[in-house]
Design an enzyme around this catalytic site. Structure first.
Site, mmCIF file in Angstrom:
data_model
loop_
_atom_site.group_PDB
_atom_site.id
_atom_site.type_symbol
_atom_site.label_atom_id
_atom_site.label_comp_id
_atom_site.label_asym_id
_atom_site.label_seq_id
_atom_site.Cartn_x
_atom_site.Cartn_y
_atom_site.Cartn_z
ATOM 1 N N SER A 1 0.818 -1.202 0.000
ATOM 2 C CA SER A 1 0.000 0.000 0.000
ATOM 3 C C SER A 1 0.860 1.263 0.000
ATOM 4 O O SER A 1 1.546 1.524 -0.974
ATOM 5 C CB SER A 1 -0.966 -0.021 1.183
ATOM 6 O OG SER A 1 -2.019 0.876 0.953
ATOM 7 N N LYS B 1 -20.551 17.586 9.808
ATOM 8 C CA LYS B 1 -19.385 17.860 10.653
ATOM 9 C C LYS B 1 -18.959 16.635 11.463
ATOM 10 O O LYS B 1 -17.777 16.477 11.774
ATOM 11 C CB LYS B 1 -19.691 19.045 11.592
ATOM 12 C CG LYS B 1 -18.534 19.460 12.468
ATOM 13 C CD LYS B 1 -17.296 19.796 11.634
ATOM 14 C CE LYS B 1 -16.091 20.093 12.530
ATOM 15 N NZ LYS B 1 -14.868 20.185 11.744
#
Length: 313
Positions: A125, A177
């Site tokens: 990765s 949020k």
């Protein structure tokens, strides 16, 4: 008369010193540089790749990509360093941190210094992201690599909170949020927003691999389903160039840089026994920070995170 003679002598000494500084010193420096033995720098990329300054101890600062980038700059500015080996032993980390280091690797290469990757146990990765930015990749036949993909971890603790009697309330400035909040289920709209982010980062990752490995992006996408490969498999698929250990990488890098004979090695980031004694287990702390940061309601960690989720359990 005596004072005038003293002033005259001092003036002559000053003039001679200035002449020496202007003409002699640069020549001495050139001679010194000419006498420097060409070196190969080895920079270690170990553990989870995460941005920032990493772990601070009384004697050292290591573990974050800020220090890694600093080492790349030092290798760039050292005229005796003719090439750099990245010794990667990492399961990956965050996309922004991997990207930031990857761009610095490209700058180092564009400055004329080859960069070669030597993979250790695992270079997956984010670790592979960095490797793809280098000129050549060496892997051991059993090295775990690949895992080209992105995921963003999310845990829903809502049912657990209900059982133990915890109910959270938030005053939000906007509807998203508290996206990825572990105390409630994600909405369909939020899931779509996160998927867009993951897709965007995935496309960036594929582009880095396609450009670095000079592969067709379509072919990269076929390989980039998140799976890991052995070094043997990666070599057959074109994800690495050579099978070999660190010493094979040193020999190959010396040939690439035109260094005759046995090259001199300059290691960056070496940790002394005293530093080990005064430091702490930075890798485990960084891993813990990466995996459990969401539970503290901090900003979500961005992938790629190479380790299959079960590895973190």
């Amino acid at each position: 008369m005596y004072k005038r003679s003293v002033v005259l002598v001092i003036g002559i000494v000053v003039i001679i010193s200035l002449v020496a500084a202007a003409f002699v010193t640069p020549r001495l420096k050139q001679r010194g540089m000419a006498g420097e033995k060409p070196k190969i720098a080895i920079i270690y990329v170990e553990g989870v790749i995460i941005g920032g300054r990493g772990q601070n101890t009384l004697l050292s600062e290591y573990g974050g990509t800020d220090n890694l980038i600093k080492q790349l700059h030092e290798a760039r500015d050292d005229s005796s360093v003719k090439a750099v080996i990245l010794r990667i032993n990492s399961p990956g980390g965050s996309a922004p941190a991997s990207q930031e280091v990857g761009e610095e690797i490209k700058k180092l290469r564009s400055g004329g210094k080859p960069v070669v990757t030597s993979m250790g146990d695992v270079a997956a990765s984010g670790g592979y992201w960095l490797a793809a930015c280098s000129d050549r990749i060496y892997a051991n036949p059993a090295t775990l690599t690949g895992s080209i993909g992105v995921y963003m971890p999310y845990a829903n603790w809502e049912e657990l909170y209900k059982k133990i009697g915890i109910r959270q309330e938030k005053i939000k400035s906007g509807p998203h949020k508290d996206i990825l909040s572990p105390d409630r289920q994600m909405t369909g709209e939020e899931r779509a927003l996160i998927q867009l982010m993951v897709d965007d980062m995935y496309n960036q990752f594929v582009t880095v691999v396609a450009e670095g490995r000079k592969m067709d992006p379509v072919r990269v996408r076929q390989l980039a389903d998140g799976r890991i490969y052995t070094g043997n498999q990666a070599k057959e698929l074109g994800l690495v160039d050579e099978l070999g250990n660190l010493y094979d990488a040193v020999d190959g890098t010396a040939a690439m840089a035109g260094i005759q004979g046995k090259p001199e090695i300059k290691e960056y980031g070496k940790v002394s026994p005293l530093q080990v004694l005064l430091g702490t287990s930075d890798k485990m702390e960084l891993l813990d920070k990466l995996l459990f940061k969401q539970l503290k309601n901090d900003a979500p960690i961005t992938a790629p995170l190479a380790m299959p989720e079960k590895w973190g359990e």
